[in-house]
Enzyme design. Structure first.
Site, PDB file in Angstrom:
ATOM      1  CE  LYS A  76      -4.421   1.076   0.289  1.00  0.00           C
ATOM      2  NZ  LYS A  76      -5.575   0.254  -0.116  1.00  0.00           N
ATOM      3  CG  ASP A  82      -7.347   3.243  -0.809  1.00  0.00           C
ATOM      4  OD1 ASP A  82      -7.883   2.130  -0.765  1.00  0.00           O
ATOM      5  OD2 ASP A  82      -7.370   4.030   0.170  1.00  0.00           O
TER       6      ASP A  82
HETATM    7  P1  NDP Z   1     -12.912   7.797  -2.845  1.00  0.00           P
HETATM    8  O1  NDP Z   1     -11.815   8.768  -2.671  1.00  0.00           O
HETATM    9  O2  NDP Z   1     -13.477   7.567  -4.178  1.00  0.00           O
HETATM   10  O3  NDP Z   1     -14.124   8.155  -1.866  1.00  0.00           O
HETATM   11  C1  NDP Z   1     -13.933   8.230  -0.492  1.00  0.00           C
HETATM   12  C2  NDP Z   1     -15.248   8.581   0.166  1.00  0.00           C
HETATM   13  O4  NDP Z   1     -15.108   8.405   1.573  1.00  0.00           O
HETATM   14  C3  NDP Z   1     -15.633  10.027  -0.040  1.00  0.00           C
HETATM   15  O5  NDP Z   1     -17.032  10.120  -0.002  1.00  0.00           O
HETATM   16  C4  NDP Z   1     -15.020  10.713   1.165  1.00  0.00           C
HETATM   17  O6  NDP Z   1     -15.619  11.918   1.535  1.00  0.00           O
HETATM   18  C5  NDP Z   1     -15.221   9.679   2.237  1.00  0.00           C
HETATM   19  N1  NDP Z   1     -14.153   9.819   3.230  1.00  0.00           N
HETATM   20  C6  NDP Z   1     -12.825   9.681   3.030  1.00  0.00           C
HETATM   21  N2  NDP Z   1     -12.136   9.927   4.145  1.00  0.00           N
HETATM   22  C7  NDP Z   1     -13.045  10.227   5.069  1.00  0.00           C
HETATM   23  C8  NDP Z   1     -12.958  10.580   6.424  1.00  0.00           C
HETATM   24  N3  NDP Z   1     -11.757  10.671   7.059  1.00  0.00           N
HETATM   25  N4  NDP Z   1     -14.120  10.801   7.088  1.00  0.00           N
HETATM   26  C9  NDP Z   1     -15.321  10.701   6.444  1.00  0.00           C
HETATM   27  N5  NDP Z   1     -15.457  10.382   5.157  1.00  0.00           N
HETATM   28  C10 NDP Z   1     -14.342  10.152   4.481  1.00  0.00           C
HETATM   29  O7  NDP Z   1     -12.351   6.433  -2.216  1.00  0.00           O
HETATM   30  P2  NDP Z   1     -12.849   4.932  -2.461  1.00  0.00           P
HETATM   31  O8  NDP Z   1     -14.310   4.887  -2.670  1.00  0.00           O
HETATM   32  O9  NDP Z   1     -11.954   4.313  -3.447  1.00  0.00           O
HETATM   33  O10 NDP Z   1     -12.484   4.269  -1.036  1.00  0.00           O
HETATM   34  C11 NDP Z   1     -13.419   4.166   0.028  1.00  0.00           C
HETATM   35  C12 NDP Z   1     -13.004   3.062   0.977  1.00  0.00           C
HETATM   36  O11 NDP Z   1     -12.941   1.812   0.262  1.00  0.00           O
HETATM   37  C13 NDP Z   1     -11.602   3.215   1.611  1.00  0.00           C
HETATM   38  O12 NDP Z   1     -11.631   2.653   2.898  1.00  0.00           O
HETATM   39  C14 NDP Z   1     -10.714   2.383   0.698  1.00  0.00           C
HETATM   40  O13 NDP Z   1      -9.552   1.965   1.350  1.00  0.00           O
HETATM   41  C15 NDP Z   1     -11.648   1.223   0.419  1.00  0.00           C
HETATM   42  N6  NDP Z   1     -11.367   0.416  -0.761  1.00  0.00           N
HETATM   43  C16 NDP Z   1     -11.224   0.967  -1.995  1.00  0.00           C
HETATM   44  C17 NDP Z   1     -10.989   0.170  -3.086  1.00  0.00           C
HETATM   45  C18 NDP Z   1     -10.910   0.706  -4.464  1.00  0.00           C
HETATM   46  O14 NDP Z   1     -10.792  -0.092  -5.394  1.00  0.00           O
HETATM   47  N7  NDP Z   1     -10.999   2.001  -4.688  1.00  0.00           N
HETATM   48  C19 NDP Z   1     -10.809  -1.282  -2.953  1.00  0.00           C
HETATM   49  C20 NDP Z   1     -11.046  -1.781  -1.620  1.00  0.00           C
HETATM   50  C21 NDP Z   1     -11.291  -0.942  -0.578  1.00  0.00           C
HETATM   51  P3  NDP Z   1     -14.850  13.314   1.327  1.00  0.00           P
HETATM   52  O15 NDP Z   1     -14.985  13.619  -0.126  1.00  0.00           O
HETATM   53  O16 NDP Z   1     -15.540  14.280   2.215  1.00  0.00           O
HETATM   54  O17 NDP Z   1     -13.429  13.085   1.748  1.00  0.00           O
HETATM   55  O1  2IT Z   2      -7.874  -1.566  -0.689  1.00  0.00           O
HETATM   56  C1  2IT Z   2      -7.808  -2.077  -1.832  1.00  0.00           C
HETATM   57  O2  2IT Z   2      -7.957  -3.288  -2.017  1.00  0.00           O
HETATM   58  C2  2IT Z   2      -7.578  -1.187  -2.971  1.00  0.00           C
HETATM   59  N1  2IT Z   2      -7.504   0.022  -2.795  1.00  0.00           N
HETATM   60  C3  2IT Z   2      -7.436  -1.752  -4.349  1.00  0.00           C
HETATM   61  C4  2IT Z   2      -6.033  -2.249  -4.583  1.00  0.00           C
HETATM   62  C5  2IT Z   2      -5.710  -2.685  -5.990  1.00  0.00           C
HETATM   63  O3  2IT Z   2      -4.522  -3.004  -6.195  1.00  0.00           O
HETATM   64  O4  2IT Z   2      -6.568  -2.724  -6.860  1.00  0.00           O
END
Ligand code: NDP
Ligand code: 2IT
Length: 453
Positions: A126, A166
């Site tokens: 990561k 992420d």
């Molecule tokens: P994005 O940046 O697309 O969206 C993040 C969302 O979460 C936004 O709505 C944001 O709001 C909110 N958020 C982020 N930080 C905070 C905080 N400290 N407090 C409250 N709200 C918060 O990210 P993703 O959708 O990609 O990721 C969301 C979650 O999913 C994370 O935990 C990530 O690790 C996990 N994840 C992502 C994957 C991926 O493929 N993208 C894969 C597996 C897991 P704001 O705009 O106000 O910051």
């Molecule tokens: O938390 C996660 O699994 C991710 N942000 C996706 C990682 C990836 O390599 O696609």
């Protein structure tokens, strides 16, 4: 064996001070592995878990860049190369002001187990930066990404370490990062995943995490001869994972009534539909606005501003049958978990990484509801990243249907592995233990095979 866990945790805390999220992630896994360690002294004598806790390599670097006013900005960049026993390091990059070493170590540690569960040959890593993309121009973003990649490029490669997105890193950022890597390395390879469709990206990668979480919830419900049709669902977050979780839930006939960002949440009692979701995707991905703008367009919906003085989040008090936390770590505490149960929640399926605190998780586990932990439930994203790597190696791309079918098969396999491992090690129905044990065994056995490295 509890002594083994407490000694291990003492050591982890002493060696990694000021990293509470990392301690939290390690403790959860260590607790799940008590019976495994009892039955398999070979893992203890080879210090397999002790080795897994120590990253193979940590890279920390300066990221200098120039803002639009000609001012010099300096951020910190990281890549944690956690474990390569079963494949090249694989995991996302997070750009958020809260990023620090401890947060990325927790995420890298989780990633090792998650990637092991996917059935694909993926190690765990990561990275990211404390850079805040909010309010930055396209030019600023590009210059930051180029500076970040100028250093990162020497440490990664398609057979070494393959980053992806992420929080704060989506298709646009991956584009700028890829462009700079290609320029520096003078080669076109699958060194990043989540790439654009025209230049090596897999179909369904943007959708994969959200879709995968919904497939996982369906698998859990199927064990109780139930499905998502007509279920009232709460979703938090409004980014990549939340958006595609909603899309799939709506497609399967669920009624999704909420979304959020760090400023607050919206409730639409009618439920989202294709038109409303289209508005949300345009708002968040193109106009880069805030979720409260939804209620200006859809006036029957309401907005509740976040209130940091509360000891709970009123979102989780809403009546619903399913909850999909898709924002960030530790967004649900014990009180929120209790409130969810009072509101009728029967399924909690984690799209985010570690969104529930340890106290919250123990409330959910004791209740006997279906509780799918992130390292299983959100593994669809990295799984399709693994499929993107496979397609890049073949220099060939599968159709949307082919990728989606594989994703569904992988999520069903992950679900089965969790159920089987939980049962074999004495806690049937406990997906947290099941995911930790099944994820651990494959990596641990590979480490034993490969000697002391
Ligand atoms: P994005 O940046 O697309 O969206 C993040 C969302 O979460 C936004 O709505 C944001 O709001 C909110 N958020 C982020 N930080 C905070 C905080 N400290 N407090 C409250 N709200 C918060 O990210 P993703 O959708 O990609 O990721 C969301 C979650 O999913 C994370 O935990 C990530 O690790 C996990 N994840 C992502 C994957 C991926 O493929 N993208 C894969 C597996 C897991 P704001 O705009 O106000 O910051
Ligand atoms: O938390 C996660 O699994 C991710 N942000 C996706 C990682 C990836 O390599 O696609």
């Amino acid at each position: 064996m509890q002594n083994y866990v407490s000694a291990l945790m003492q050591d982890v805390k002493a060696k990694n001070p000021s990293e509470p999220e990392f301690h939290q992630a390690v403790k959860e896994v260590a607790d799940s592995l008590v019976l495994v360690m009892e039955r398999h002294p070979e893992y203890r004598s080879a210090k397999v878990l002790e080795r897994m806790i120590e990253p193979e390599r940590v890279i920390m670097f300066r990221v200098p860049w120039m803002d639009d006013n000609g001012g010099v900005q300096v951020n910190r960049g990281f890549r944690i190369e956690m474990n390569s026993a079963i494949g090249p390091y694989k995991g996302g990059l997070r750009f958020h002001p809260s990023v620090n070493l401890g947060i990325l170590k927790f995420l890298a540690f989780e990633q090792v187990f998650k990637n092991s569960l996917t059935t694909l040959p993926l190690g765990g890593g990561k990275g990211g930066s404390d850079f805040n993309p909010k309010g930055r121009s396209d030019g600023e973003l590009m210059r930051f990404c180029q500076s970040f990649m100028s250093e990162l490029s020497r440490h990664i490669g398609p057979n070494t370490d393959v980053p992806a997105g992420d929080i704060g890193v989506g298709g646009r950022e991956i584009g700028y990062l890829f462009g700079q890597y290609k320029r520096l390395a003078n080669e076109f390879t699958g060194v990043l995943t989540g790439k654009g469709q025209n230049w090596g990206g897999s179909r369904i990668r943007p959708e994969a995490t959200g879709y995968g979480a919904v497939y996982f919830a369906s698998e859990m419900l199927a064990t109780r001869k139930d499905d998502l049709t007509g279920k009232r669902c709460l979703v938090s977050g409004s980014g990549n994972v939340a958006q595609y979780a909603v899309e799939k839930l709506v497609e399967l006939g669920a009624r999704v009534i909420s979304l959020s960002d760090s400023s607050g949440f919206i409730i639409d009692e009618e439920g989202f539909n294709a038109e409303k979701l289209h508005f949300i995707m345009d708002l968040k991905n193109v106009r880069r606005g805030r979720i409260h703008e939804y209620v200006e367009k859809f006036t029957d919906a309401s907005y509740v501003e976040a209130d940091a003085s509360l000891d709970h989040n009123p979102l989780w008090k809403r009546e619903a049958e399913c909850a999909f936390p898709c924002a960030t770590q530790n967004e649900i505490n014990a009180q929120d978990a209790g409130n969810m149960l009072k509101g009728g929640v029967q399924v909690v399926c984690e799209g985010a990484n570690m969104p529930v605190t340890p106290d919250g998780a123990s409330v959910l586990l004791k209740s006997g509801i279906l509780y799918g932990p992130g390292k299983a439930a959100n593994a669809g994203g990295v799984a399709v990243s693994g499929l993107e790597m496979a397609q890049n190696s073949m220099r060939y791309g599968w159709t949307r249907d082919e990728v989606d079918q594989r994703l569904q098969m992988i999520m069903a396999d992950i679900h089965r592995s969790c159920v089987d491992a939980a049962e074999r090690f004495g806690t049937p129905g406990n997906y947290v233990n099941g995911a930790n044990i099944a994820g651990f065994l494959k990596v641990a056995d590979s480490m034993l095979d490969q000697g002391l490295v």
